[in-house]
Structures are given as structure tokens and as C-alpha cells.
Design a protein around this motif. Sequence first.
Motif, PDB file in Angstrom:
ATOM      1  N   SER A 148      95.796  44.308  13.128  1.00  0.00           N
ATOM      2  CA  SER A 148      94.827  45.213  12.526  1.00  0.00           C
ATOM      3  C   SER A 148      94.065  44.517  11.399  1.00  0.00           C
ATOM      4  N   ARG A 149      93.469  45.340  10.517  1.00  0.00           N
ATOM      5  CA  ARG A 149      92.643  44.797   9.447  1.00  0.00           C
ATOM      6  C   ARG A 149      92.670  45.719   8.233  1.00  0.00           C
ATOM      7  N   LEU A 150      92.511  45.131   7.047  1.00  0.00           N
ATOM      8  CA  LEU A 150      92.381  45.872   5.790  1.00  0.00           C
ATOM      9  C   LEU A 150      91.055  45.509   5.138  1.00  0.00           C
ATOM     10  N   ASP A 151      90.307  46.525   4.710  1.00  0.00           N
ATOM     11  CA  ASP A 151      89.072  46.320   3.951  1.00  0.00           C
ATOM     12  C   ASP A 151      89.291  46.791   2.524  1.00  0.00           C
ATOM     13  N   VAL A 152      88.822  45.994   1.575  1.00  0.00           N
ATOM     14  CA  VAL A 152      88.866  46.381   0.158  1.00  0.00           C
ATOM     15  C   VAL A 152      87.431  46.454  -0.352  1.00  0.00           C
ATOM     16  N   TYR A 153      87.049  47.616  -0.898  1.00  0.00           N
ATOM     17  CA  TYR A 153      85.712  47.814  -1.461  1.00  0.00           C
ATOM     18  C   TYR A 153      85.812  47.786  -2.984  1.00  0.00           C
ATOM     19  N   LEU A 154      85.099  46.844  -3.597  1.00  0.00           N
ATOM     20  CA  LEU A 154      85.154  46.668  -5.039  1.00  0.00           C
ATOM     21  C   LEU A 154      84.037  47.444  -5.724  1.00  0.00           C
ATOM     22  N   PRO A 155      84.267  47.901  -6.938  1.00  0.00           N
ATOM     23  CA  PRO A 155      83.182  48.554  -7.690  1.00  0.00           C
ATOM     24  C   PRO A 155      82.137  47.523  -8.098  1.00  0.00           C
ATOM     25  N   GLU A 156      80.974  47.994  -8.498  1.00  0.00           N
ATOM     26  CA  GLU A 156      79.900  47.093  -8.913  1.00  0.00           C
ATOM     27  C   GLU A 156      80.387  46.195 -10.050  1.00  0.00           C
ATOM     28  N   GLY A 157      80.060  44.924  -9.958  1.00  0.00           N
ATOM     29  CA  GLY A 157      80.489  43.961 -10.970  1.00  0.00           C
ATOM     30  C   GLY A 157      81.725  43.185 -10.576  1.00  0.00           C
ATOM     31  N   GLY A 158      82.430  43.628  -9.523  1.00  0.00           N
ATOM     32  CA  GLY A 158      83.610  42.914  -9.077  1.00  0.00           C
ATOM     33  C   GLY A 158      83.243  41.570  -8.464  1.00  0.00           C
ATOM     34  N   LYS A 159      84.019  40.546  -8.753  1.00  0.00           N
ATOM     35  CA  LYS A 159      83.732  39.199  -8.270  1.00  0.00           C
ATOM     36  C   LYS A 159      84.859  38.712  -7.360  1.00  0.00           C
ATOM     37  N   SER A 160      84.492  38.247  -6.180  1.00  0.00           N
ATOM     38  CA  SER A 160      85.480  37.706  -5.253  1.00  0.00           C
ATOM     39  C   SER A 160      86.012  36.368  -5.766  1.00  0.00           C
ATOM     40  N   LEU A 161      87.325  36.156  -5.638  1.00  0.00           N
ATOM     41  CA  LEU A 161      87.951  34.896  -6.021  1.00  0.00           C
ATOM     42  C   LEU A 161      88.521  34.175  -4.804  1.00  0.00           C
ATOM     43  N   VAL A 162      88.168  34.646  -3.605  1.00  0.00           N
ATOM     44  CA  VAL A 162      88.638  34.013  -2.368  1.00  0.00           C
ATOM     45  C   VAL A 162      87.427  33.669  -1.506  1.00  0.00           C
ATOM     46  N   SER A 163      87.676  32.945  -0.436  1.00  0.00           N
ATOM     47  CA  SER A 163      86.603  32.583   0.488  1.00  0.00           C
ATOM     48  C   SER A 163      87.014  32.926   1.907  1.00  0.00           C
ATOM     49  N   GLU A 164      86.041  33.063   2.793  1.00  0.00           N
ATOM     50  CA  GLU A 164      86.334  33.368   4.185  1.00  0.00           C
ATOM     51  C   GLU A 164      87.162  32.243   4.802  1.00  0.00           C
ATOM     52  N   GLY A 165      88.146  32.639   5.583  1.00  0.00           N
ATOM     53  CA  GLY A 165      89.037  31.675   6.203  1.00  0.00           C
ATOM     54  C   GLY A 165      90.304  31.412   5.409  1.00  0.00           C
ATOM     55  N   GLN A 166      90.340  31.865   4.160  1.00  0.00           N
ATOM     56  CA  GLN A 166      91.515  31.655   3.318  1.00  0.00           C
ATOM     57  C   GLN A 166      92.660  32.564   3.755  1.00  0.00           C
ATOM     58  N   THR A 167      93.884  32.073   3.626  1.00  0.00           N
ATOM     59  CA  THR A 167      95.057  32.878   3.940  1.00  0.00           C
ATOM     60  C   THR A 167      95.459  33.692   2.715  1.00  0.00           C
ATOM     61  N   ALA A 168      95.699  34.978   2.919  1.00  0.00           N
ATOM     62  CA  ALA A 168      96.086  35.869   1.824  1.00  0.00           C
ATOM     63  C   ALA A 168      97.513  36.359   2.025  1.00  0.00           C
ATOM     64  N   VAL A 169      98.201  36.584   0.920  1.00  0.00           N
ATOM     65  CA  VAL A 169      99.567  37.103   0.935  1.00  0.00           C
ATOM     66  C   VAL A 169      99.569  38.442   0.210  1.00  0.00           C
ATOM     67  N   ALA A 170     100.041  39.481   0.881  1.00  0.00           N
ATOM     68  CA  ALA A 170     100.022  40.827   0.303  1.00  0.00           C
ATOM     69  C   ALA A 170     100.810  40.876  -0.997  1.00  0.00           C
ATOM     70  N   GLY A 171     100.182  41.462  -2.015  1.00  0.00           N
ATOM     71  CA  GLY A 171     100.855  41.643  -3.288  1.00  0.00           C
ATOM     72  C   GLY A 171     100.889  40.409  -4.165  1.00  0.00           C
ATOM     73  N   GLU A 172     100.374  39.267  -3.669  1.00  0.00           N
ATOM     74  CA  GLU A 172     100.445  38.039  -4.461  1.00  0.00           C
ATOM     75  C   GLU A 172      99.094  37.345  -4.631  1.00  0.00           C
ATOM     76  N   THR A 173      98.330  37.219  -3.563  1.00  0.00           N
ATOM     77  CA  THR A 173      97.042  36.533  -3.650  1.00  0.00           C
ATOM     78  C   THR A 173      96.036  37.369  -4.438  1.00  0.00           C
ATOM     79  N   VAL A 174      95.402  36.783  -5.445  1.00  0.00           N
ATOM     80  CA  VAL A 174      94.380  37.485  -6.227  1.00  0.00           C
ATOM     81  C   VAL A 174      93.056  37.391  -5.476  1.00  0.00           C
ATOM     82  N   LEU A 175      92.545  38.552  -5.037  1.00  0.00           N
ATOM     83  CA  LEU A 175      91.303  38.597  -4.266  1.00  0.00           C
ATOM     84  C   LEU A 175      90.063  38.610  -5.137  1.00  0.00           C
ATOM     85  N   ALA A 176      90.138  39.319  -6.257  1.00  0.00           N
ATOM     86  CA  ALA A 176      88.918  39.547  -7.032  1.00  0.00           C
ATOM     87  C   ALA A 176      89.239  39.831  -8.490  1.00  0.00           C
ATOM     88  N   ASP A 177      88.194  39.746  -9.308  1.00  0.00           N
ATOM     89  CA  ASP A 177      88.282  40.043 -10.736  1.00  0.00           C
ATOM     90  C   ASP A 177      87.281  41.144 -11.053  1.00  0.00           C
TER      91      ASP A 177
END
Length: 233
Positions: free
Chosen positions: A191-220
Motif C-alpha cells: 500500500s501507500r501513505l501520503d503525508v500532507y504538510l501545512p504551508e511552510g513545511g520543508k521536505s528533508l527527504v528525496s524521491e527514492g529514499q528509504t524511510a523507516v516508520a517512526g524514525e526517518t525525519v521527513l520534514a521540518d
Amino acid sequence: MSIANSIRAQIPPVHPEGYPFIGGFALASLVLFWIWTPLGWIGTILTVWCALFFRDPVRVTPVREGIVVSPADGRVSMISQVLPPAELGLGDRPLLRISIFMSVFNCHVNRAPVAGRIDRIAYRPGTFINAELDKASEDNERNSLVISTAGHGRIGVVQIAGLVARRIVSFVREGQTIGAGERFGLIRFGSRLDVYLPEGGKSLVSEGQTAVAGETVLADLGGASEQRTFRAD
């Protein structure tokens, strides 16, 4: 520590949602052994895979005001500015969306990306096309959460069923307070998870990167403090 305890410590626990499925696979394997031994071994391999699918390992979550952690294990498949689903109630302006695709080999327990109050839970039935496709966000079965943070607006989190997935499970309710990295649901079999950030949120990851639930920081989200602490579950 004994060898048995050492081995046991390396095996992640299984989420209770998986017990009926693992039991079903195991029973089918016994029947297949009775029919033809090679089929039984195939069933055994599938039983082990099912147990791995429902694994629920301990995660250590970074805790700092303004950061967003990954809600899922998997690959960052898309980062784009898009209109959020109407049921989220996040307005009619494009927001930054980070999508994480989970294959059938990933851990499928989903975790809260931020701490806050769950303002809304909205389930919507739909199709089961490949979750990697962009239109899956609109067409597929999904379950959406809106989490209000302390001082950083609202975050939308959408569980999207995929080509194989046929069941979205939620562990939370509206009005509940949840901490970053806490379990809020799972999706069975890809499946898939989508995260929608409020205005001003900045992504700290890139496409193709592996993410770990509860540990990888996606955005600031623009937290004032840069110092992080950690919480083990």
C-alpha cells in the motif's frame, strides 16, 4: 544471556492483527504437507513471509518541535504540491505531499508523524489500482487522519490501499491525543501513505529514499529549537 534468548532478542515481535493470518498460513502448510511435501515447504515459506509482514519492531523516534517523522516503512515515491483530498478539510490550495510506497516485504504498522490531537478520521471506499500511481490518491480505498499540532498547524495522513491490499485497519479515534511515532494503524499486503504538510513545511527527504516508520525525519515545520531528543517505544 543464553543463545536462545539472544536469538529471540533478534526476532521482532508480531502485531496481534497478524495472528489469524499466520495461523491460517500455518494450517494450510500442514494440509499441503499431507498432499505433497514440496507444496508444504512452499506453504512454510509463505507462513514465514506472513509473520515478517506483520512484524512490529521497536522504533526510536526523534522528538523535537516542528519535525515530521515517517508514518511508514518503504520508499519515498513522490514529493509534490497537490490539492489535498476534500475529506481532510485542509482547504483548496495545493500542499506539499510526501508519498511513501510500502511493498509486501515492508513492515506495515503505521505510526503517527507528529504529536497532536486527532481532529478527523475519514474513511472512503474506492478501487485497488497500483498504489504507486499518482491517481491512487483519489481513486483507491483510503483512510484519512488530520492531526492538529501545537503551534504548527494541521497534518494530513492518508492510508491508501494498493493493488494487493484489501483492508485498512485503524487503532485510533477522533479526539484522541497521539504522540509522534505511536502506532495508529496498518494496511494489509502492500500500500501507500501520503503525508500532507501545512504551508511552510520543508521536505528533508528525496524521491527514492528509504524511510523507516517512526524514525526517518521527513520534514521540518519550522520548529524554533534544533535540538532533538529521542523516545523508544
